[in-house]
Enzyme design. Structure first.
Site, PDB file in Angstrom:
ATOM      1  N   GLY A 126      33.443  74.901 -41.325  1.00 11.43           N
ATOM      2  CA  GLY A 126      34.922  75.232 -41.714  1.00 11.43           C
ATOM      3  C   GLY A 126      34.844  75.664 -42.995  1.00 11.43           C
ATOM      4  O   GLY A 126      35.688  75.756 -44.152  1.00 11.43           O
ATOM      5  N   GLY A 160      37.797  78.337 -44.764  1.00 13.71           N
ATOM      6  CA  GLY A 160      39.137  77.936 -44.693  1.00 13.71           C
ATOM      7  C   GLY A 160      39.521  77.910 -46.310  1.00 13.71           C
ATOM      8  O   GLY A 160      38.660  78.499 -47.001  1.00 13.71           O
ATOM      9  N   GLN A 161      40.587  77.425 -46.638  1.00 14.21           N
ATOM     10  CA  GLN A 161      41.218  77.611 -48.111  1.00 14.21           C
ATOM     11  C   GLN A 161      40.235  76.660 -48.985  1.00 14.21           C
ATOM     12  O   GLN A 161      39.614  77.157 -50.045  1.00 14.21           O
ATOM     13  CB  GLN A 161      42.489  77.005 -48.118  1.00 14.21           C
ATOM     14  N   ILE A 195      34.043  79.387 -36.998  1.00 13.77           N
ATOM     15  CA  ILE A 195      34.180  79.807 -35.883  1.00 13.77           C
ATOM     16  C   ILE A 195      34.469  81.468 -36.168  1.00 13.77           C
ATOM     17  O   ILE A 195      34.505  82.263 -35.194  1.00 13.77           O
ATOM     18  CB  ILE A 195      35.153  79.150 -34.846  1.00 13.77           C
ATOM     19  N   ARG A 196      34.528  81.879 -37.340  1.00 13.69           N
ATOM     20  CA  ARG A 196      34.747  83.276 -37.683  1.00 13.69           C
ATOM     21  C   ARG A 196      34.118  83.514 -39.033  1.00 13.69           C
ATOM     22  O   ARG A 196      33.963  82.685 -39.782  1.00 13.69           O
ATOM     23  CB  ARG A 196      36.239  83.649 -37.784  1.00 13.69           C
ATOM     24  N   TYR A 207      48.870  65.242 -37.274  1.00  7.54           N
ATOM     25  CA  TYR A 207      47.632  65.329 -38.208  1.00  7.54           C
ATOM     26  C   TYR A 207      47.564  64.313 -39.056  1.00  7.54           C
ATOM     27  O   TYR A 207      46.215  63.784 -39.158  1.00  7.54           O
ATOM     28  CB  TYR A 207      48.290  66.668 -39.072  1.00  7.54           C
ATOM     29  N   LYS A 216      44.100  61.984 -38.972  1.00  6.61           N
ATOM     30  CA  LYS A 216      43.508  61.599 -40.223  1.00  6.61           C
ATOM     31  C   LYS A 216      43.240  60.140 -40.499  1.00  6.61           C
ATOM     32  O   LYS A 216      42.392  59.455 -41.044  1.00  6.61           O
ATOM     33  CB  LYS A 216      44.255  62.151 -41.502  1.00  6.61           C
ATOM     34  N   ILE A 233      46.985  71.388 -51.895  1.00  3.16           N
ATOM     35  CA  ILE A 233      45.946  72.083 -52.746  1.00  3.16           C
ATOM     36  C   ILE A 233      46.403  73.555 -52.783  1.00  3.16           C
ATOM     37  O   ILE A 233      46.741  74.207 -51.985  1.00  3.16           O
ATOM     38  CB  ILE A 233      44.550  72.269 -52.033  1.00  3.16           C
TER      39      ILE A 233
HETATM   40  N1  SER Z   1      47.993  70.347 -47.330  1.00  6.68           N
HETATM   41  C1  SER Z   1      48.004  69.623 -45.889  1.00  6.68           C
HETATM   42  C2  SER Z   1      49.363  69.927 -44.988  1.00  6.68           C
HETATM   43  O1  SER Z   1      50.243  70.325 -45.596  1.00  6.68           O
HETATM   44  C3  SER Z   1      48.404  68.035 -46.274  1.00  6.68           C
HETATM   45  O2  SER Z   1      46.972  67.432 -46.427  1.00  6.68           O
HETATM   46  O3  SER Z   1      49.028  69.916 -44.049  1.00  6.68           O
END
Ligand code: SER
Length: 318
Positions: free
Chosen positions: A9, A12-13, A36-37, A143, A147, A173
C-alpha cells in the site's frame, strides 16, 4: 540483499511518504514499494516497485522471498467513509490483508511488522475528551470494527506466536504530497488545496466538529520510532494511542485566513458528520510517550504554515 523492507500500500497518502523516508534511512534499493497500482513520479523513481495485492498471500510471499524481506509495513486499507459505502469489501480488504501478514510472521517469513490502527476504534460511548488508551470501545463504522478486531488479532498473534507486531492508532493525517482517499478527516487536507486554488471550501463537516489530527512529518516520525524501539519497550501489542493536535474546521479555517485572508468556508455536513460525531475529540497518548519516547513537533499553526508553503510551491503560486 539482506534485511529488506516491504511497504504494502505504498502509493497511498501515508505509504508514499513512509516509503520515501525509509529509503532515505535505509538506502533506496533496500526498501521495496508495492501496491495494486503505480504511485506518483517521486515514489516510482526513488527505488524498486512491485505490484502486490494485499489480499493475496502468495503475491506477498513471493515478493518477500524475491527481496529477502524481514520487515513489512501494511498500509493498504479501506478508510471510514468509503467503508460505509462498501462494508463487505472494507471488511474483506482490511482483515484479509492483516491475516496474510500476521500468518507470514507466524511462520517466520517476516521478523517485524507494522500495522496501523486508527481513532476509528473508538465509538459514541467512548469518553470524548482526552480519550484514554484503555476505555470503552464500541466503534460504529465498518472501518472502526475492522481496526478494533485487527488490534485484538495483533495482540493475540504476539502473545500466542511471538509475532513482533507494532501498531499506532493514527488520528487524521494532514499532508501535501499525496491526497488522502475515503476518510472522514480528509476535509483537513482538501481545505488547503481549495484555499489556494479557488479561495473557498465547502466543508462536509460542521464548523464545531473537533477531531484529533496530526501532520504527516509527525506520523512518519512516530512510525519509524515505534519500529526502531527495543522490543521490551513495546508494552502494548494491540495499538498505541497517538496525539498531536485537535481542532474544528472553523479553527482550521481561521488559521488559514491568517495567511490567505480572502479564504471563505461554507459548512454543508453530509453522511460523514455522523462518523466524525462518533469519534473522540482529543486523545491521551501518555503510554506512547512513556514507553518509546513519542513526542510531536507540529501544532495547528506550524502545520498550517508548512502545508501552505509546500502547496504554494507545488502549484507554483508566487
Ligand atoms: N483518517 C481516517 C478516516 O478518516 C481515520 O483513521 O477514515
Amino acid at each position: 540483499m539482506s534485511n529488506g523492507i516491504l511497504i504494502i500500500g505504498a502509493c497511498g497518502q501515508i505509504g508514499t511518504e513512509l516509503t520515501l523516508k525509509l529509503r532515505e534511512l535505509n538506502g533506496n534499493k533496500n526498501v521495496i514499494a508495492s501496491d495494486i497500482r503505480e504511485g506518483n513520479k517521486e515514489l516510482m523513481k526513488s527505488g524498486p516497485f512491485e505490484i502486490v495485492n494485499a489480499m493475496e498471500y502468495e503475491s506477498i510471499l513471493s515478493t518477500i522471498e524475491k527481496y529477502n524481506i524481514t520487515e513489512v509495513y501494511l498500509m493498504a486499507a479501506m478508510l471510514s467513509a468509503t467503508g460505509e459505502k462498501f462494508p463487505d469489501k472494507a471488511w474483506q480488504l482490511n482483515m484479509e490483508s492483516l491475516f496474510n501478514v500476521l500468518n507470514l510472521a507466524k511462520v517466520g517469513k517476516i521478523k517485524r511488522l507494522f500495522w496501523p490502527s486508527s481513532i476509528a476504534v473508538f465509538g459514541p460511548t467512548t469518553p470524548k475528551e482526552n480519550t484514554p488508551q484503555q476505555t470503552v470501545m464500541e466503534p460504529s463504522t465498518v472501518y472502526g470494527i475492522s481496526k478494533l478486531a485487527g488490534e485484538r488479532w495483533c495482540e493475540y498473534y504476539h502473545n500466542k506466536y511471538g509475532v513482533d507486531v507494532r501498531s499506532i492508532r493514527y488520528p487524521g493525517i494532514i499532508s501535501w504530497k499525496t491526497q488522502p482517499g475515503g476518510g472522514t478527516t480528509d476535509y483537513a487536507v482538501e481545505i488547503f488545496h481549495k484555499a489556494l486554488i479557488i479561495g473557498k471550501y465547502n466543508c462536509f463537516l460542521s464548523k464545531d466538529t473537533k477531531l484529533p489530527m496530526m501532520y504527516m512529518d509527525d506520523a512518519i516520525d512516530a512510525t519509524v520510532s515505534i519500529m526502531n524501539a527495543k522490543s521490551e519497550h513495546i508494552k502494548i501489542r494491540s495499538s498505541y494511542n497517538l496525539a498531536a493536535m485537535s481542532f474544528t474546521p472553523e479553527e482550521l479555517a481561521l488559521e488559514i485566513k491568517k495567511i490567505v485572508p480572502e479564504f471563505k468556508i461554507l459548512f454543508n455536513p453530509d453522511f460523514r458528520q455522523k462518523i466524525a460525531d462518533s469519534w473522540p475529540k482529543s486523545i491521551n497518548d501518555i503510554s506512547a510517550r512513556e514507553d518509546w519516547g513519542w513526542n510531536h513537533n507540529f501544532n495547528i499553526k506550524k502545520m498550517t504554515e508548512s502545508m501552505l508553503n509546500n502547496l504554494y510551491s507545488k502549484y507554483e503560486i508566487v
